[in-house]
Design an enzyme around this catalytic site. Structure first.
Site, PDB file in Angstrom:
ATOM      1  N   GLN A   1       0.808  -1.215   0.000  1.00 30.21           N
ATOM      2  CA  GLN A   1       0.000   0.000   0.000  1.00 30.21           C
ATOM      3  C   GLN A   1       0.845   1.270   0.000  1.00 30.21           C
ATOM      4  O   GLN A   1       0.446   2.299  -0.546  1.00 30.21           O
ATOM      5  CB  GLN A   1      -0.949  -0.014   1.205  1.00 30.21           C
ATOM      6  CG  GLN A   1      -2.018  -1.087   1.104  1.00 30.21           C
ATOM      7  CD  GLN A   1      -2.847  -0.958  -0.161  1.00 30.21           C
ATOM      8  OE1 GLN A   1      -3.540   0.030  -0.378  1.00 30.21           O
ATOM      9  NE2 GLN A   1      -2.758  -1.957  -1.037  1.00 30.21           N
TER      10      GLN A   1
ATOM     11  N   ASP B   1      -8.476  -4.135  -4.221  1.00 26.20           N
ATOM     12  CA  ASP B   1      -8.060  -3.115  -5.186  1.00 26.20           C
ATOM     13  C   ASP B   1      -8.264  -3.573  -6.628  1.00 26.20           C
ATOM     14  O   ASP B   1      -8.503  -2.744  -7.509  1.00 26.20           O
ATOM     15  CB  ASP B   1      -6.576  -2.781  -4.987  1.00 26.20           C
ATOM     16  CG  ASP B   1      -6.345  -1.773  -3.885  1.00 26.20           C
ATOM     17  OD1 ASP B   1      -7.320  -1.177  -3.403  1.00 26.20           O
ATOM     18  OD2 ASP B   1      -5.178  -1.572  -3.507  1.00 26.20           O
TER      19      ASP B   1
ATOM     20  N   HIS C   1       1.712   3.154  -3.387  1.00 23.97           N
ATOM     21  CA  HIS C   1       0.771   4.021  -4.097  1.00 23.97           C
ATOM     22  C   HIS C   1       1.362   5.406  -4.352  1.00 23.97           C
ATOM     23  O   HIS C   1       1.168   5.979  -5.425  1.00 23.97           O
ATOM     24  CB  HIS C   1      -0.523   4.177  -3.292  1.00 23.97           C
ATOM     25  CG  HIS C   1      -1.541   3.121  -3.568  1.00 23.97           C
ATOM     26  ND1 HIS C   1      -2.295   3.095  -4.717  1.00 23.97           N
ATOM     27  CD2 HIS C   1      -1.942   2.056  -2.844  1.00 23.97           C
ATOM     28  CE1 HIS C   1      -3.119   2.068  -4.690  1.00 23.97           C
ATOM     29  NE2 HIS C   1      -2.921   1.413  -3.566  1.00 23.97           N
TER      30      HIS C   1
ATOM     31  N   HIS D   1     -48.277  28.930   3.241  1.00 29.20           N
ATOM     32  CA  HIS D   1     -48.374  27.484   3.445  1.00 29.20           C
ATOM     33  C   HIS D   1     -49.699  27.127   4.113  1.00 29.20           C
ATOM     34  O   HIS D   1     -50.365  26.154   3.738  1.00 29.20           O
ATOM     35  CB  HIS D   1     -47.212  26.984   4.323  1.00 29.20           C
ATOM     36  CG  HIS D   1     -45.917  26.826   3.598  1.00 29.20           C
ATOM     37  ND1 HIS D   1     -45.257  27.886   3.017  1.00 29.20           N
ATOM     38  CD2 HIS D   1     -45.155  25.717   3.367  1.00 29.20           C
ATOM     39  CE1 HIS D   1     -44.137  27.444   2.466  1.00 29.20           C
ATOM     40  NE2 HIS D   1     -44.051  26.124   2.656  1.00 29.20           N
TER      41      HIS D   1
ATOM     42  N   GLU E   1      -8.948   4.202   5.116  1.00 34.80           N
ATOM     43  CA  GLU E   1      -9.571   3.804   3.852  1.00 34.80           C
ATOM     44  C   GLU E   1      -9.644   2.282   3.764  1.00 34.80           C
ATOM     45  O   GLU E   1     -10.691   1.701   3.482  1.00 34.80           O
ATOM     46  CB  GLU E   1      -8.756   4.359   2.685  1.00 34.80           C
ATOM     47  CG  GLU E   1      -9.264   3.939   1.318  1.00 34.80           C
ATOM     48  CD  GLU E   1      -8.340   4.396   0.195  1.00 34.80           C
ATOM     49  OE1 GLU E   1      -8.767   4.279  -0.978  1.00 34.80           O
ATOM     50  OE2 GLU E   1      -7.221   4.847   0.463  1.00 34.80           O
ATOM     51  N   HIS E   2      -8.515   1.635   3.994  1.00 35.82           N
ATOM     52  CA  HIS E   2      -8.431   0.176   3.989  1.00 35.82           C
ATOM     53  C   HIS E   2      -8.067  -0.286   5.395  1.00 35.82           C
ATOM     54  O   HIS E   2      -7.142   0.262   6.004  1.00 35.82           O
ATOM     55  CB  HIS E   2      -7.340  -0.316   3.032  1.00 35.82           C
ATOM     56  CG  HIS E   2      -7.430   0.247   1.655  1.00 35.82           C
ATOM     57  ND1 HIS E   2      -6.615   1.271   1.214  1.00 35.82           N
ATOM     58  CD2 HIS E   2      -8.231  -0.071   0.619  1.00 35.82           C
ATOM     59  CE1 HIS E   2      -6.907   1.558  -0.037  1.00 35.82           C
ATOM     60  NE2 HIS E   2      -7.892   0.764  -0.432  1.00 35.82           N
TER      61      HIS E   2
END
Length: 439
Positions: free
Chosen positions: A253, A357, A256, A416, A323-324
């Protein structure tokens, strides 16, 4: 409960975000004013590309022919998994109608947006999976038009521009048009309806900070999947975890990008120390570009946190809201029930973020930078609107009208109130109603 940082991050994922807003706003404004000509000019400036923007069927077929058959088989397999999962998600939303009270019937309809714009990055890496994740879910949702957009490669005019595997994937997954256009200009083309596209109702997909900022600025005029920052990943482990697998997954990871945070939270000091020693060795064995990204991410953004017990590990996890999130520990059901803040959860060493992924079926477009505290990732639901409807019998409207009239007058909204009064007068002539505001 206590925690000890065996490795502390020197920076956060937002430190290098920079103020790109003014630059992105200028590009968006110029393209909105200048249209296709301005978008082409930015493609030439940033991507050194002056070829066809909207790919023809001949270009798509030519790109398809360049993709090896084994890779096509893998893409088809992954696409089938993503499609099946999206179809299962769609079934969790149903149209319904319900009689709230006698004569008062209300309902819900789930309907897709008309036009979706899907962005697939193509800079450092050819993000085949991003095209798959975004286009497939839009197709399953039933969007009327799906545009896929990805950066062209320099010097690729006359070759379709975009990486052939991305072209093949977008076409396989159901894109109606594929654009060789990257960055802010790609986002702008889909949002403003250039090159024959309908204006996008929603923009989805990952991208660099300029793509993310363009989506942020356009949000409101169009829908977006989420505000996204650098990808991030957290592993929770106890003494049963395999240190080699933990280290490999952290490195996978970190590659990235230079500012992609990774974390390890564990109850086992020996495991933490083994992982910390092993990660630099694994990074050194990566290809040069991947290694540079992973080295910087590990050096500046990674953390290793030693916790007193599994409850403290879970508390750390919910604070980070990654995120993960991967769990390599005993009693996986406990973790599934306890953890509350994550984009996607991977339980046990038999699975890994890399599976999600690329090919396992859940979506990889996920909330970053702690956004998992309040939102999930991209799903078929993101392309769908839940709208409501109602109808009433005249008798069923009577009590609603009385309540509406009095509540409206208490609020000071006389117009109204009169919309309710006129119906009471028409449907129930001769009846007396106390429609004054409540004291």
């Amino acid at each position: 409960m206590t925690r000890e940082y065996l490795k502390k991050a020197a920076r956060t994922s937002t430190d290098d975000a920079g103020d790109v807003s003014a630059t992105v706003q200028e590009i968006l404004s110029e393209i909105e004013a200048g249209g296709e000509e301005a978008a082409r000019a930015y493609a030439a400036k940033f991507d050194k590309y002056e070829g066809n923007i909207v790919l023809t069927r001949d270009e798509i077929e030519a790109a398809t022919a360049k993709v090896p058959e084994k890779l096509k088989d893998d893409i088809r397999y992954a696409h089938d998994n993503v499609r099946r999962f999206a179809e299962a998600q769609k079934k969790t939303i149903a149209d319904f109608e319900y009689e709230i009270s006698p004569g008062l019937i209300a309902g819900q309809k789930a309907m897709p947006v008309n036009a979706a714009g899907c962005y697939a990055p193509g800079g450092r890496y050819a993000h085949i999976a991003s095209a798959m994740m975004t286009v497939t879910t839009a197709k399953v949702a039933g969007c009327g038009h799906i545009a896929a957009c990805s950066p062209p490669r320099p010097g690729s005019a006359g070759e379709g521009g975009v990486h052939p595997a991305i072209i093949y994937t977008a076409d396989l997954c159901g894109a109606d048009q594929i654009l060789a256009l990257g960055g802010v200009q790609g986002i702008a083309a889909m949002a403003f309806g250039l090159f024959g596209l309908p204006k996008a109702d929603i923009l989805v997909g990952p991208g660099n900070q300029f793509v993310a900022e363009a989506k942020r600025i356009l949000f409101g005029r169009v829908g977006i999947d989420m505000f996204a920052g650098p990808t991030d990943s957290l592993i929770l482990a106890d003494e049963t975890a395999d240190a080699e697998i933990v280290a490999v997954d952290l490195v996978s990871q970190a590659e990235h990008g230079y500012n992609s945070p990774v974390w390890l939270a564990t109850t086992d000091r020996a495991l933490a120390e083994t992982v910390m020693a092993r990660v630099p060795e694994l990074i050194a064995d990566l290809p040069e570009l991947n290694g540079k990204n992973a080295e910087a991410a590990w050096r500046d953004y990674a953390e290793v946190i030693l916790c007193s017990d599994r409850e403290e590990v879970a508390t750390v996890s919910d604070e980070i809201a990654p995120e993960h999130l991967t769990v390599m520990a005993d009693d996986l059901d406990w973790w599934l029930d306890r953890l509350t803040c994550y984009g996607s959860l991977f339980l046990g060493e038999e699975t890994t973020v890399s599976y999600g992924d690329k090919a396992s079926g859940t979506n990889h477009v996920l909330p970053t930078s702690g956004a998992a505290r309040y939102t999930g990732g991209l799903s078929v639901h993101k392309y769908m609107k839940l709208v409501t409807w109602q109808r009433m019998t005249r008798e069923g409207s009577k009590r609603v009208a009385e309540a509406t009239s009095r509540i409206s007058r208490l609020e000071g909204m006389e117009g109204h109130a009169r919309a309710a009064d006129v119906r009471l007068a028409k449907y129930f002539p001769g009846e007396n109603f106390d429609l004054s505001a409540a004291d």
